[in-house]
Motif scaffolding. Sequence first.
Motif, short mmCIF file in Angstrom:
data_model
loop_
_atom_site.label_atom_id
_atom_site.label_comp_id
_atom_site.label_asym_id
_atom_site.label_seq_id
_atom_site.Cartn_x
_atom_site.Cartn_y
_atom_site.Cartn_z
N THR A 84 0.84 -1.20 0.00
CA THR A 84 0.00 0.00 0.00
C THR A 84 0.87 1.25 0.00
O THR A 84 0.60 2.20 -0.74
N ASP A 85 1.91 1.24 0.83
CA ASP A 85 2.82 2.39 0.88
C ASP A 85 3.50 2.59 -0.47
O ASP A 85 3.64 3.73 -0.95
N ALA A 87 2.38 1.64 -3.40
CA ALA A 87 1.38 2.12 -4.36
C ALA A 87 1.10 3.61 -4.14
O ALA A 87 1.03 4.38 -5.11
N ASN A 88 0.96 4.01 -2.88
CA ASN A 88 0.74 5.43 -2.58
C ASN A 88 1.93 6.26 -3.04
O ASN A 88 1.76 7.36 -3.59
N HIS A 89 3.13 5.74 -2.81
CA HIS A 89 4.33 6.47 -3.24
C HIS A 89 4.36 6.61 -4.76
O HIS A 89 4.67 7.68 -5.28
N LEU A 90 4.01 5.52 -5.46
CA LEU A 90 3.97 5.57 -6.92
C LEU A 90 2.93 6.58 -7.41
O LEU A 90 3.18 7.34 -8.34
N VAL A 91 1.75 6.57 -6.76
CA VAL A 91 0.70 7.51 -7.16
C VAL A 91 1.17 8.94 -6.92
O VAL A 91 0.99 9.82 -7.78
N GLU A 92 1.75 9.19 -5.74
CA GLU A 92 2.23 10.54 -5.44
C GLU A 92 3.35 10.94 -6.39
O GLU A 92 3.40 12.08 -6.85
N SER A 93 4.24 10.00 -6.68
CA SER A 93 5.32 10.28 -7.61
C SER A 93 4.78 10.60 -8.99
O SER A 93 5.23 11.55 -9.64
N ALA A 94 3.79 9.81 -9.44
CA ALA A 94 3.18 10.06 -10.75
C ALA A 94 2.47 11.40 -10.76
O ALA A 94 2.55 12.15 -11.74
N ARG A 95 1.77 11.73 -9.65
CA ARG A 95 1.10 13.03 -9.57
C ARG A 95 2.11 14.17 -9.65
O ARG A 95 1.91 15.15 -10.37
#
Length: 164
Positions: A84-85, A87-95
């Motif tokens: 989960t962390d 995935a959240n990091h990837l989402v934040e990085s992509a954002r």
Amino acid sequence: MELVTPALGLLFWQVVTFLVVLFLLSKFAWKPIMGALREREESIDSALTMAEKAKLEMQSLKADNERLLNEARAERERILKEATDAANHLVESARAKASEEGARMVEQARLSIENEKKAALTEVKNLAATLSIDIAEKLIRRELQDEQAQRALVQSYLQDAQLS
């Protein structure tokens, strides 16, 4: 009544027979019977001891299984949390990357618009200058067709040049 109360001789022989049977039984039968009983008692005791050991071992195995199950659950929770962390990091990085890319594209568009604007203004100024020169040339040719008008214009420029 003789059947109910035995005679003294009969009683004596019954006691002697009983003692002989008792002696024979104690000499030949009681030892093997008692040995078999002791052996059976020992086998029952050992079976009970083994059952108790097996019960303790089962409890130990059950406790180990419970501990392993709890460790597996904890590991699963840790892995899920890490996933989960991540995935959240990837989402934040992509954002963040998309935001930076958007800002960069906006800045490039703004610079491109600014350059196009400057180029257009330069072109308009050049066109205006060319038109002004063309108009001035046509006006001057028309006004300076005669020689006297040319002299008056030169005199006027000379006076303006001396005053400045």
